[in-house]
Design a protein around this motif. Structure first.
Motif, short mmCIF file in Angstrom:
data_model
loop_
_atom_site.label_atom_id
_atom_site.label_comp_id
_atom_site.label_asym_id
_atom_site.label_seq_id
_atom_site.Cartn_x
_atom_site.Cartn_y
_atom_site.Cartn_z
N ASP A 139 2.61 1.48 -3.49
CA ASP A 139 1.72 1.89 -4.57
C ASP A 139 1.34 3.37 -4.45
O ASP A 139 1.27 4.08 -5.45
CB ASP A 139 0.47 1.00 -4.58
CG ASP A 139 0.80 -0.44 -4.95
OD1 ASP A 139 1.91 -0.71 -5.45
OD2 ASP A 139 -0.07 -1.30 -4.72
N THR A 140 1.11 3.81 -3.23
CA THR A 140 0.81 5.23 -3.01
C THR A 140 2.01 6.09 -3.38
O THR A 140 1.87 7.12 -4.04
CB THR A 140 0.40 5.47 -1.54
OG1 THR A 140 -0.72 4.65 -1.24
CG2 THR A 140 0.09 6.93 -1.29
N TRP A 141 3.18 5.65 -2.97
CA TRP A 141 4.40 6.41 -3.26
C TRP A 141 4.64 6.49 -4.77
O TRP A 141 5.03 7.53 -5.29
CB TRP A 141 5.58 5.75 -2.55
CG TRP A 141 6.76 6.67 -2.48
CD1 TRP A 141 7.92 6.59 -3.19
CD2 TRP A 141 6.91 7.82 -1.65
NE1 TRP A 141 8.76 7.61 -2.86
CE2 TRP A 141 8.16 8.39 -1.91
CE3 TRP A 141 6.08 8.44 -0.71
CZ2 TRP A 141 8.63 9.53 -1.28
CZ3 TRP A 141 6.55 9.57 -0.08
CH2 TRP A 141 7.80 10.11 -0.36
N GLN A 194 2.37 6.49 -7.06
CA GLN A 194 1.42 7.47 -7.59
C GLN A 194 1.90 8.90 -7.34
O GLN A 194 1.77 9.76 -8.21
CB GLN A 194 0.03 7.27 -6.97
CG GLN A 194 -0.67 6.03 -7.45
CD GLN A 194 -2.00 5.83 -6.72
OE1 GLN A 194 -2.25 6.41 -5.67
NE2 GLN A 194 -2.85 5.00 -7.31
N VAL A 195 2.46 9.15 -6.17
CA VAL A 195 2.98 10.48 -5.85
C VAL A 195 4.10 10.85 -6.82
O VAL A 195 4.14 11.97 -7.34
CB VAL A 195 3.48 10.53 -4.38
CG1 VAL A 195 4.27 11.80 -4.11
CG2 VAL A 195 2.31 10.41 -3.42
N GLU A 228 0.84 -1.21 0.00
CA GLU A 228 0.00 0.00 0.00
C GLU A 228 0.87 1.25 0.00
O GLU A 228 0.61 2.19 -0.76
CB GLU A 228 -0.94 0.01 1.21
CG GLU A 228 -2.10 -0.94 1.10
CD GLU A 228 -3.09 -0.56 0.02
OE1 GLU A 228 -3.32 0.65 -0.20
OE2 GLU A 228 -3.65 -1.47 -0.59
#
Length: 130
Positions: free
Chosen positions: A113-115, A117-118, A110
């Protein structure tokens, strides 16, 4: 000598030329790789290799915890999740329970994946301003 190895040169160059965001992404990916190695070693009943892989994953989580910027309120929440993932690795290692490794892996995925996207959003903004 490692530097005569073209792959080692490439890896070294990749780390030296990466942005801090890309380095963080590499840490997440490395942690996930070591968790998977620990699970395979456990399946093979290779306790020593499992333990080494878990320790490497824990070292990465420790590094991620140390580099949190505590000036942001979200950092406290991230720290709790890192600690939880680290504890799942400890418990999974002691209990030989791959489900606990999966819990740690899910948390790290998680974050990764968030990183990712950033990084993509920042690149889009950067190239939109060029």
């Amino acid at each position: 000598m490692a530097m005569n190895n073209p792959y080692a040169k490439y890896q070294n160059n990749t780390v030296n030329t990466s942005t801090p965001g890309e380095l963080t992404l590499m840490l997440y990916n490395g942690c996930l790789k070591f968790i998977e190695q620990a699970k395979r070693a456990m399946d093979d009943n290779n306790i020593e290799e499992k333990n080494k892989s878990v320790q490497k994953a824990q070292a990465i989580i420790s590094e991620l915890m140390l580099t949190l910027d505590s000036t942001y309120p979200i950092s406290a929440n991230m720290l709790v999740l890192y600690e939880f993932a680290n504890n799942r690795l400890i418990d999974g290692n002691i209990q030989n329970d791959s489900a606990l490794f999966d819990e740690a892996s899910d948390i790290i995925k998680e974050f990764r994946d968030t990183w990712k996207q950033v990084i993509q959003i920042n690149r889009q903004k950067q190239y939109a301003n060029v």
